[in-house]
Scaffold this active site. Structure first.
Site, mmCIF file in Angstrom:
data_model
loop_
_atom_site.group_PDB
_atom_site.id
_atom_site.type_symbol
_atom_site.label_atom_id
_atom_site.label_comp_id
_atom_site.label_asym_id
_atom_site.label_seq_id
_atom_site.Cartn_x
_atom_site.Cartn_y
_atom_site.Cartn_z
ATOM 1 N N GLU A 1 -0.296 4.948 -0.458
ATOM 2 C CA GLU A 1 -1.006 6.221 -0.638
ATOM 3 C C GLU A 1 -0.027 7.377 -0.529
ATOM 4 O OE1 GLU A 1 -3.986 5.749 2.362
ATOM 5 O OE2 GLU A 1 -5.512 5.266 0.873
ATOM 6 N N TYR B 1 0.845 -1.198 0.000
ATOM 7 C CA TYR B 1 0.000 0.000 0.000
ATOM 8 C C TYR B 1 0.875 1.242 0.000
ATOM 9 C CZ TYR B 1 -4.970 0.215 -0.116
ATOM 10 O OH TYR B 1 -6.245 0.264 -0.581
ATOM 11 N N ASP C 1 -6.706 14.010 -24.861
ATOM 12 C CA ASP C 1 -6.820 12.621 -24.417
ATOM 13 C C ASP C 1 -6.254 11.739 -25.529
ATOM 14 O OD1 ASP C 1 -7.570 10.048 -23.798
ATOM 15 O OD2 ASP C 1 -9.646 10.552 -23.272
ATOM 16 N N LYS D 1 -3.223 0.610 -24.576
ATOM 17 C CA LYS D 1 -3.688 0.522 -25.974
ATOM 18 C C LYS D 1 -2.458 0.505 -26.884
ATOM 19 C CE LYS D 1 -8.170 2.433 -24.696
ATOM 20 N NZ LYS D 1 -9.156 3.510 -24.841
ATOM 21 N N THR E 1 -4.485 6.317 -21.602
ATOM 22 C CA THR E 1 -4.387 4.972 -21.063
ATOM 23 C C THR E 1 -2.962 4.515 -21.329
ATOM 24 O OG1 THR E 1 -5.013 4.016 -23.182
ATOM 25 C CG2 THR E 1 -6.792 4.372 -21.598
ATOM 26 N N ARG F 1 -2.611 -2.341 -18.007
ATOM 27 C CA ARG F 1 -3.866 -1.586 -17.973
ATOM 28 C C ARG F 1 -3.719 -0.493 -16.940
ATOM 29 N NH1 ARG F 1 -7.739 -4.315 -20.980
ATOM 30 N NH2 ARG F 1 -9.148 -2.571 -20.815
HETATM 31 C C1 LIG Z 1 -10.140 4.000 -23.959
HETATM 32 C C2 LIG Z 1 -10.334 5.440 -23.778
HETATM 33 C C3 LIG Z 1 -10.530 5.992 -22.500
HETATM 34 C C4 LIG Z 1 -10.840 5.175 -21.275
HETATM 35 O O1 LIG Z 1 -9.963 4.268 -20.877
HETATM 36 P P1 LIG Z 1 -10.385 3.105 -19.850
HETATM 37 O O2 LIG Z 1 -9.055 2.584 -19.447
HETATM 38 O O3 LIG Z 1 -11.207 2.150 -20.633
HETATM 39 O O4 LIG Z 1 -11.132 3.715 -18.732
HETATM 40 C C5 LIG Z 1 -10.574 7.370 -22.388
HETATM 41 N N1 LIG Z 1 -10.450 8.154 -23.469
HETATM 42 C C6 LIG Z 1 -10.285 7.662 -24.698
HETATM 43 C C7 LIG Z 1 -10.168 8.601 -25.857
HETATM 44 C C8 LIG Z 1 -10.253 6.285 -24.901
HETATM 45 O O5 LIG Z 1 -10.135 5.801 -26.152
#
Ligand SMILES: *Cc1c(COP(=O)(O)O)cnc(C)c1O
Length: 417
Positions: free
Chosen positions: A58, A56, A202, A231, A228, A237
């Site tokens: 925090e 842990y 994003d 991807k 993220t 993840r």
């Molecule tokens: C996949 C995605 C997210 C969210 O990611 P999670 O890990 O599934 O919560 C946010 N913004 C965009 C543009 C995404 O493609």
């Protein structure tokens, strides 16, 4: 008898162990074209499943609430330093548990409930967390949406400017989940600067392309960048937030204690490993290959009569409008899956069908690229897809394609399995 606490998964729980084996087999034997998916490297998986799970932590390095952080502090600092080198960001928070929590932390850092925010509409390729109605971001904030042009399916920057000037959003979100073209971060930055919004980019889908230098980077243009890590970046993840130094404290406080408790330290270690890989020439070659492959797949599909949103792709993903094939997206995606080609149905801009039964499918090349496939394989994939979509109910066709998919996969071993 070994204590249950020391038994392997196969010994202790063959039911779950067997299911995981089956999923591994599925990932080995199928063509995974879901644009947000990938194969995490072995070393990343090892870090995620390590003893770091037990700790842990925090707080942040040097400022934790519990003792025993000698190792975790080093892990988190390494992850941050490596990512800073890859992306050139002034500050990075690696604790968000995934992409959506990273975005929520940005809202919490800058907005009060009821504030106006602006983002790309879901049906034009935006993400739920950019203010869509069913998301907390659409119900706690006054969300204004911009779209794409009907004529060419590109973001209409004049519309973005007009709406931003009219509504003066606190946050202007750019970046997408189903947009096959380059996002013009400079143009967004100009608009945000003029209307006094904070620009948030994003890059969840494209962070691997940005790290590899095949998509322009928003760092230095957007004050805040979220992503993220699983991807195209091909890590564990998780999520991360990159920002200008002036926003560092606000962002860190919003993540912890604002939104989360303890970070997932195994994930942080996995992210450090992914960042080490992202700094290599091999990763740059991988990123280039993702785009080359997407272009090849798009060409192969168009040559076979498929209609693509925006007429092609600049990045890792393709949106295919199946209206002219007379096959709904879900029917196509389901038949393709039965033949071993895995993708998702997806709305296309100005879709005449419903979001739950849309007209298109979305395809991405990161996972196939991680297997080492190239343009020749992409053309084969396009041909197989054409066979399935032309006869989605023909069992003989599905079975023949299933065999061809197995054969293709066997020649390109998937990493990390
Ligand atoms: C996949 C995605 C997210 C969210 O990611 P999670 O890990 O599934 O919560 C946010 N913004 C965009 C543009 C995404 O493609």
């Amino acid at each position: 008898m070994t204590s249950p606490l020391n038994q392997t998964l196969a010994q202790l729980d063959p039911e779950i162990g067997g299911l995981i084996d089956r999923e591994g087999q599925r990932q080995r034997d199928s063509l995974r074209l879901i644009a947000s998916e990938n194969y995490a490297p072995t070393a990343v998986m090892e870090a995620c499943g390590s003893v770091l799970n037990n700790k842990y932590s925090e707080g942040y390095a040097g400022k934790r609430y519990y003792e025993g952080q000698e190792v975790v502090d080093e892990v988190e600092t390494l992850a941050i330093d490596r990512l800073k080198a890859v992306f050139g960001a002034e500050h990075i928070n690696v604790q968000p548990l995934s992409g959506s929590p990273a975005n929520l932390a940005v809202y919490y850092a800058f907005c009060k409930p009821g504030d106006t925010i602006m983002g790309l509409s879901l049906d034009a390729g935006g993400h739920l967390t950019h203010g869509w109605s069913v998301s907390i971001t659409g119900s706690f904030f006054n969300a204004v949406r911009y779209g794409v042009r009907e004529s060419d399916h590109l973001i209409d920057y004049d519309e973005v400017y007009r709406l931003a000037k009219e509504h003066k959003p606190k946050l202007l979100w750019c970046g997408a989940t189903a947009y096959p073209r380059v996002v013009d971060f400079s143009r967004f930055a100009e608009i945000a600067r003029e209307v006094g919004s904070i620009l948030v980019a994003d890059i969840a889908h494209i962070s691997g392309l940005v790290a590899g230098g095949v998509h322009p980077s928003p760092v230095g243009l957007a004050e805040v960048v979220t992503s993220t890590t699983h991807k195209s970046f091909r890590g564990p993840r998780g999520g991360m937030i990159l920002c200008d130094a002036v926003h560092a404290k606000r962002i860190d406080r919003a993540v912890f204690p604002g939104l989360q408790g303890g970070p997932h330290n195994g994930t942080t270690a996995g992210l450090a490993v992914a960042a080490k890989l992202a700094a290599t020439d091999d990763f740059k070659a991988y990123a280039r290959q993702i785009v080359t492959n997407a272009t090849a797949l798009a060409d192969g599909l168009m040559r076979r009569g498929f209609s693509l949103v925006s007429g092609g792709t600049d990045n890792h993903l393709i949106l295919c409008d199946l209206t002219n094939q007379g096959v709904p997206g879900k029917v196509a995606a389901h038949a393709l899956n039965r033949a071993g080609i895995v993708c998702n149905s997806n709305s296309v801009p100005f879709d005449k069908r419903t979001p739950f039964d849309p007209s298109g499918i979305r395809l991405g090349t990161p996972a196939l690229t991680s297997r080492g496939m190239g343009p020749a394989e992409m053309d084969k994939v396009a041909a197989l897809m054409h066979d399935v979509v032309s006869a989605p109910e023909n069992e003989a066709v599905l079975s023949r394609v299933r065999g061809a998919v197995r054969e293709l996969c066997a020649g390109f071993p998937a990493p990390g399995l």
